[in-house]
Write a protein that holds these residues in place. Structure first.
Motif, short mmCIF file in Angstrom:
data_model
loop_
_atom_site.label_atom_id
_atom_site.label_comp_id
_atom_site.label_asym_id
_atom_site.label_seq_id
_atom_site.Cartn_x
_atom_site.Cartn_y
_atom_site.Cartn_z
N GLU A 1 0.83 -1.21 0.00
CA GLU A 1 0.00 0.00 0.00
C GLU A 1 0.86 1.25 0.00
O GLU A 1 0.53 2.25 -0.66
CB GLU A 1 -0.93 -0.01 1.22
N PHE A 2 1.96 1.21 0.71
CA PHE A 2 2.86 2.37 0.76
C PHE A 2 3.51 2.62 -0.60
O PHE A 2 3.54 3.75 -1.09
CB PHE A 2 3.94 2.11 1.82
N GLU A 3 3.99 1.55 -1.22
CA GLU A 3 4.69 1.70 -2.49
C GLU A 3 3.73 1.97 -3.64
O GLU A 3 4.13 2.48 -4.69
CB GLU A 3 5.55 0.46 -2.77
N ALA A 4 2.45 1.63 -3.44
CA ALA A 4 1.45 1.92 -4.47
C ALA A 4 1.26 3.43 -4.64
O ALA A 4 0.75 3.89 -5.67
CB ALA A 4 0.12 1.26 -4.10
N LYS A 5 1.70 4.19 -3.65
CA LYS A 5 1.60 5.65 -3.72
C LYS A 5 2.83 6.27 -4.39
O LYS A 5 2.99 7.49 -4.40
CB LYS A 5 1.45 6.21 -2.31
N GLY A 6 3.69 5.41 -4.94
CA GLY A 6 4.87 5.91 -5.63
C GLY A 6 6.06 6.14 -4.73
O GLY A 6 7.08 6.69 -5.17
N LYS A 7 5.95 5.71 -3.48
CA LYS A 7 7.06 5.87 -2.55
C LYS A 7 7.87 4.58 -2.46
O LYS A 7 7.40 3.52 -2.87
CB LYS A 7 6.54 6.25 -1.16
N SER A 8 9.07 4.66 -1.94
CA SER A 8 9.95 3.50 -1.82
C SER A 8 10.11 3.11 -0.37
O SER A 8 10.55 3.92 0.45
CB SER A 8 11.31 3.81 -2.44
N TRP A 9 9.73 1.88 -0.03
CA TRP A 9 9.86 1.40 1.34
C TRP A 9 11.33 0.97 1.57
O TRP A 9 11.92 0.33 0.71
CB TRP A 9 8.94 0.20 1.57
N PRO A 10 11.92 1.31 2.71
CA PRO A 10 13.32 0.92 2.96
C PRO A 10 13.47 -0.59 3.04
O PRO A 10 12.60 -1.29 3.58
CB PRO A 10 13.63 1.59 4.30
N ARG A 11 14.58 -1.08 2.52
CA ARG A 11 14.84 -2.52 2.47
C ARG A 11 16.22 -2.84 3.02
O ARG A 11 17.12 -2.00 3.01
CB ARG A 11 14.69 -3.05 1.04
N ASP A 12 16.36 -4.08 3.49
CA ASP A 12 17.64 -4.49 4.06
C ASP A 12 18.60 -4.91 2.95
O ASP A 12 18.22 -4.93 1.76
CB ASP A 12 17.43 -5.62 5.08
N PRO A 13 19.85 -5.22 3.26
CA PRO A 13 20.83 -5.58 2.23
C PRO A 13 20.45 -6.78 1.37
O PRO A 13 20.96 -6.94 0.26
CB PRO A 13 22.11 -5.86 3.04
N ASP A 14 19.54 -7.64 1.87
CA ASP A 14 19.06 -8.78 1.09
C ASP A 14 17.85 -8.43 0.24
O ASP A 14 17.34 -9.28 -0.49
CB ASP A 14 18.72 -9.96 2.01
N GLY A 15 17.36 -7.19 0.35
CA GLY A 15 16.23 -6.76 -0.45
C GLY A 15 14.88 -6.90 0.21
O GLY A 15 13.85 -6.53 -0.38
N ALA A 16 14.84 -7.43 1.43
CA ALA A 16 13.56 -7.58 2.13
C ALA A 16 13.15 -6.26 2.78
O ALA A 16 14.00 -5.52 3.28
CB ALA A 16 13.67 -8.67 3.19
#
Length: 295
Positions: free
Chosen positions: A117-132
């Motif tokens: 839902e957050f990224e659907a607004k065009g924003k980028s959610w922070p991710r860990d070094p493995d991409g999660a």
């Protein structure tokens, strides 16, 4: 816990018995074994069977058979994580008592929905070094009474490290000595960045310990002085260094090595049967042939 690293070099190979060993495991096992011999040190085999649902005696027997066929020898008895669950609970309890962890109740599905839902607004959610995606961490705001009510009600949960609180505990920047190299070639004195992982899981309702907590405790208790492993775990070392600091455990030296890749350019997987050590043995290859492949 043992708070002083052994004066005699101690190396370990620590596979999980949830599949067959492949050439990537062979590389790591051979490097640990040979480096221990060169340093007149000890070589340990540790079975990381904390994932009880996927670990089987048959896979463990296969690991032993493959390593023996490769000509490796190790100290007995072999340490199995499933036989030391109380030690991981004790370490977790220390962190609970210091209010450095919190019960997290969001399911994987709920996390996925929140991030989506957050990224659907065009924003980028922070991710860990493995991409999660990093954990939202809303439960950090719960009162002690609210947490206790949820726990008393039997709501499934994980215990997560409160990264912000943990970092405040540090008295100096975290580093480690890298004698190998990371994915980008980093070597020498490395500055750890545990914050990149967010509030990592240390225990779940269906598993008494996470990899991060169990491996840190085990390395300390076994006096491991040199951790030699694939560079896919290079960034995870930041979390392990943080836990060592919080639990007052010794710091080993680290040596991360290259990964063995398949024809598609990806690292080998246990699910890919044709890369298994046993498959090469059955095809008539010799231990020397396997050494030549990986070294």
């Amino acid at each position: 816990m043992n708070k002083t690293a052994s004066k005699q070099p101690v190396f370990r190979f620590a596979p999980s018995p949830n599949g067959q060993l492949h050439l990537g495991h062979a590389l790591s096992a051979i490097l640990n074994h040979d480096m221990a011999k060169a340093e007149r040190g000890r070589f340990l085999l540790r079975i990381e069977d904390i994932d009880i649902a996927r670990s089987t005696p048959a896979f463990e027997a296969g690991i032993v058979a493959d390593l023996e066929w490769l000509g490796l020898d190790w100290e007995k008895p072999v340490r199995r994580q499933s036989e030391h669950l109380d030690l991981y609970r004790q370490a977790l309890g220390t962190l609970i008592d210091r209010d450095l962890v919190y019960p997290a109740f969001l399911t994987r599905g709920a996390i996925k929905t929140t991030v989506g839902e957050f990224e659907a607004k065009g924003k980028s959610w922070p991710r860990d070094p493995d991409g999660a995606p990093l954990y939202p961490g809303e439960e950090r705001k719960l009162s002690a009474d609210a947490r206790q009510r949820l726990l008393a009600g039997g709501k499934p949960h994980a215990w997560r490290l409160d990264m912000a609180k943990a970092l405040v505990e540090l008295k100096e920047p975290l580093t480690w000595q890298e004698t190998g190299s990371g994915p980008d070639g980093a070597t020498g004195v490395i500055t750890a960045d545990p914050a990149a992982w967010g509030d990592v899981v240390l225990s779940r309702s269906d598993a008494p310990s996470s990899y991060h907590l169990a491996v840190t405790v085990d390395d300390a208790l076994q006096g491991v002085s040199h951790v030699v492993r694939g560079n896919d775990l290079f960034h995870a070392t930041s979390v392990h260094r943080l836990l060592q600091s919080l639990l007052d455990l010794p710091q080993p030296a680290y040596h991360h090595h290259r990964l063995m890749l398949g024809p598609d350019g990806r690292k080998l997987s246990k699910s890919n049967r044709d890369t298994g050590i046993s498959a090469f043995r059955e095809a008539g290859k010799t231990p020397g042939d396997v050494r030549a492949m990986v070294l």
